[in-house]
Scaffold this motif. Structure first.
Motif, PDB file in Angstrom:
ATOM      1  N   UNK A  14      -3.850  15.723 -33.953  1.00 54.16           N
ATOM      2  CA  UNK A  14      -4.796  16.778 -33.560  1.00 54.16           C
ATOM      3  C   UNK A  14      -3.996  18.013 -33.190  1.00 54.16           C
ATOM      4  N   UNK A  15      -4.687  19.172 -33.208  1.00 49.57           N
ATOM      5  CA  UNK A  15      -4.018  20.403 -32.762  1.00 49.57           C
ATOM      6  C   UNK A  15      -4.471  20.774 -31.352  1.00 49.57           C
ATOM      7  N   UNK A  16      -5.371  19.968 -30.781  1.00 50.92           N
ATOM      8  CA  UNK A  16      -6.019  20.380 -29.529  1.00 50.92           C
ATOM      9  C   UNK A  16      -5.415  19.598 -28.346  1.00 50.92           C
ATOM     10  N   UNK A  17      -4.856  20.304 -27.367  1.00 46.53           N
ATOM     11  CA  UNK A  17      -4.153  19.614 -26.271  1.00 46.53           C
ATOM     12  C   UNK A  17      -4.997  18.536 -25.576  1.00 46.53           C
ATOM     13  N   UNK A  18      -6.301  18.834 -25.313  1.00 51.92           N
ATOM     14  CA  UNK A  18      -7.125  17.846 -24.594  1.00 51.92           C
ATOM     15  C   UNK A  18      -7.302  16.587 -25.442  1.00 51.92           C
ATOM     16  N   UNK A  19      -7.451  16.767 -26.760  1.00 51.87           N
ATOM     17  CA  UNK A  19      -7.634  15.602 -27.640  1.00 51.87           C
ATOM     18  C   UNK A  19      -6.340  14.797 -27.681  1.00 51.87           C
ATOM     19  N   UNK A  20      -5.209  15.495 -27.782  1.00 51.49           N
ATOM     20  CA  UNK A  20      -3.922  14.786 -27.785  1.00 51.49           C
ATOM     21  C   UNK A  20      -3.756  14.007 -26.484  1.00 51.49           C
ATOM     22  N   UNK A  21      -4.219  14.602 -25.372  1.00 53.92           N
ATOM     23  CA  UNK A  21      -4.080  13.908 -24.087  1.00 53.92           C
ATOM     24  C   UNK A  21      -4.932  12.639 -24.075  1.00 53.92           C
ATOM     25  N   UNK A  22      -6.165  12.709 -24.616  1.00 49.47           N
ATOM     26  CA  UNK A  22      -7.026  11.512 -24.647  1.00 49.47           C
ATOM     27  C   UNK A  22      -6.375  10.425 -25.505  1.00 49.47           C
TER      28      UNK A  22
END
Ligand SMILES: C[S@@+](CC[C@H](N)C(=O)[O-])C[C@H]1O[C@@H](n2cnc3c(N)ncnc32)[C@H](O)[C@@H]1O
Ligand code: SF4
Length: 429
Positions: A162-170
Motif C-alpha cells: 500500500x502507499x497509505x501509512x495508516x493501511x501499512x500500519x494495520x
C-alpha cells in the motif's frame, strides 16, 4: 509458495526417490517447463495478516541460522540432483527460478547469489530463464541489486502492499514507503525487471486509499503488478483482531469495488490482466514462474515447508527450518509427506487454474482429458457456455468454436473474474 499449514500425506522414502508411476511419466514431460522455488524463511517483523512459513528469530537451530541456512539449502539442491539422476529422467534445465519467503533479501545478496550459482552448476538454466527474487523495499540497495543482477537474477518482486501509512500500519508493515521508489530505481539501474505486490481490502482502507496505492504504483512504471485481495488467514494476529472486534471484518462488496478500480486504473495505464490478480505491461513481462504453477508444469520447491510437483505427484518439506536442516544433515530427504493427485483432483485443478488465466479454458481439450473420462465426469456443453455468456461471466467471442479451439474457450469477463469460484462450480464435472 510455502503456506504454513501442511497437508497430511504418505511418507517419502529416505532417499527421496520417486514412485514408479512418476518415473514412468517423467520422460513424457521433458519438454514442459521446469521451475525451482527457493524458500527463505526469515523476516525482520511478522506481518499480522501473513501465514507464510517464516520466522523472525535469526537463529532457529543448527543449519537454520541466517548464516548457515544458505549451505543447508544448497544441500537440498545437491540432494535433488541425486534424486533426479537416479530417476533416469531426461536432463531438464530450470526455465524459471523464484526465491520467495519470507524475505529473501534479509540474507546478504552474496548468499542469494551463491545459492543461485550452485543451482546453475547443478541443473543448468534454459536460455532466457526468468530468475526472480522477492524483496522487502527496505532491503534493496543499488549495490545489492547490482550483485543480484551479476549473479543472474533478472527480476525483483517488491512487497509494496500500500502507499497509505495508516493501511501499512494495520498490515504491520514496517518498511519505509519512500524506500519503494528507491528500491525500484536501484533494481532498474541494475537491469532487473520490476514487479510490485499490492494488497487491497485491508480493514479501514477506503476506496480513495486504494486509488492512491494504485496511482503511486503506476507512477513507478513497474513491468508487472500483483494486486491481491486481502485474505484473513486462520491463526494469524489479524484474524484474532477481527474476532475480538478491534478491527472490522473484510467486506466482500468493498473488495469487489476495489477489484473494479484496479482493472480501471491499471488498464488505463497500459497493464493487462493475465491471471485474476496479476497484470503486466506485455506478454514478455508476465511471471513465467507463476504461470507454470497454473499450467501443470513441474517444479522443485527447496527449503522448509516448500511444496514440489513432478508429473502428478506433490510433496512438501518438513516445516520447521531446524527439522528441515536436521533431515538433510542426516543425508535423508527433507520431504515430510507426498501424494499422487487422483483423476478428480487433476480435473478440478485444471478447470480452476485455466479459468483464472486470460487464455482461459480450452473446452475441447478439457472434455478430452483422460482423467475426465476416468471419473465419468460431465463434459462442458455448448449450452452451458451459452448460459455463462448470457450471464455475462465469460467472453462471447472466445466461447465461439474456432479452427484452433473447436470447443471454444471459457475466458472470464470482468464480472466473471469477480465470481471465478462460482464459474468453476458451474463447470465442475
Ligand atoms: C512472501 S510475501 C512477499 C515478500 C516479502 N515478504 C514482503 O512481504 O514484502 C508474498 C506476497 O504475498 C502477499 N500476501 C501475503 N499474505 C497475504 C494475505 N493474507 N492476503 C493477501 N495477500 C497476501 C503479499 O502481497 C506479499 O507481498
Ligand atoms: S514480510 Fe512478507 S513474508 Fe514476512 S511476514 Fe510480512 S508478508 Fe509475510
Amino acid at each position: 509458495m510455502s503456506p504454513s499449514a501442511l497437508p497430511l500425506g504418505d511418507p517419502l522414502p529416505a532417499d527421496g526417490s520417486f514412485p514408479q508411476e512418476v518415473l514412468d511419466a517423467l520422460p513424457g514431460r521433458a519438454q514442459k517447463p521446469f521451475g525451482l522455488y527457493v524458500h527463505i524463511p526469515f523476516c525482520s517483523v511478522r506481518c499480522g495478516y501473513c501465514d507464510f512459513n517464516t520466522y523472525t528469530s535469526e537463529d532457529l537451530g543448527p543449519g537454520a541460522s541466517r548464516q548457515s541456512y544458505p549451505d543447508t539449502l544448497i544441500g537440498e539442491l545437491e540432494f535433488a540432483r541425486g534424486v533426479l539422476d537416479r530417476s533416469g529422467a531426461p536432463e531438464r534445465p530450470f526455465s524459471t527460478v523464484f526465491f520467495g519467503g519470507g524475505t529473501p533479501t534479509l540474507l546478504p545478496a552474496e548468499d542469494l547469489s551463491r545459492i543461485l550459482i550452485r543451482a546453475r552448476e547443478l541443473f543448468g538454466f534454459a536460455e532466457g530463464a526468468e530468475i526472480t527474487t522477492e524483496a522487502n523495499p527496505d532491503t534493496v540497495t543499488p549495490e545489492s541489486a547490482r550483485v543480484l543482477a551479476e549473479a543472474g537474477f533478472t527480476r525483483i518482486s517488491l512487497g509494496m502492499q500500500s502507499a497509505v501509512p495508516e493501511v501499512l500500519a494495520t498490515l504491520d508493515r514496517t518498511h519505509d514507503r519512500l524506500n519503494v521508489p528507491r528500491a525500484v530505481e536501484a533494481a532498474r539501474a541494475a537491469g532487473l525487471e520490476v514487479s510490485l505486490d499490492l494488497i487491497h481490502g485491508t480493514p479501514g482502507e477506503t476506496l480513495q486509499d486504494w486509488r492512491r496505492s494504485l496511482e503511486e504504483a503506476v507512477a513507478m512504471a513497474p513491468d508487472h503488478i500483483s494486486a491481491y485481495s486481502l485474505i484473513v488467514e486462520e491463526g494469524t494476529a489479524m484474524a484474532a483482531q477481527i474476532r475480538r472486534g478491534t478491527l472490522p471484518d473484510i467486506d466482500p462488496d468493498d473488495q469487489a469495488d476495489k477489484y473494479l478500480l484496479t482493472e480501471e486504473l491499471l488498464s488505463a495505464a497500459g497493464y493487462r490482466w493475465y491471471e485474476v490478480s496479476n497484470y503486466s505491461t506485455s506478454e514478455k513481462t508476465r511471471s513465467d514462474h507463476n504461470l507454470n504453477y497454473w499450467l501443470d508444469s513441474d517444479w522443485w520447491g527447496a527449503g522448509p515447508g516448500a511444496h514440489s510437483h513432478m508429473a502428478g505427484m506433490r510433496w512438501w518439506n518438513a516445516k520447521h527450518p531446524a527439522a528441515y536442516a536436521q533431515r538433510l544433515h542426516a543425508g535423508t530427504t527433507p520431504g515430510h509427506g507426498r501424494e499422487i493427485l487422483d483423476a478428480e483432483a487433476k480435473v478440478l485443478e485444471h478447470l480452476m487454474l485455466r479459468l483464472r488465466i486470460c487464455e482461459g479454458l480450452d473446452v475441447a481439450a478439457y472434455n478430452a482429458m483422460e482423467e475426465l473420462q476416468e471419473i465419468q465426469g460431465e463434459p462442458i456443453t455448448a449450452g452451458e457456455l451459452r448460459r455463462l455468456v448470457g450471464d455475462g461471466l465469460i467472453e462471447e467471442v472466445a466461447a465461439a468454436p474456432s479452427a484452433e479451439h473447436p470447443g471454444g474457450r471459457a475466458v472470464l469477463t470482468l464480472k466473471g473474474r469477480l465470481l471465478a469460484d462460482a464459474v468453476t462450480r458451474r463447470l465442475a464435472p
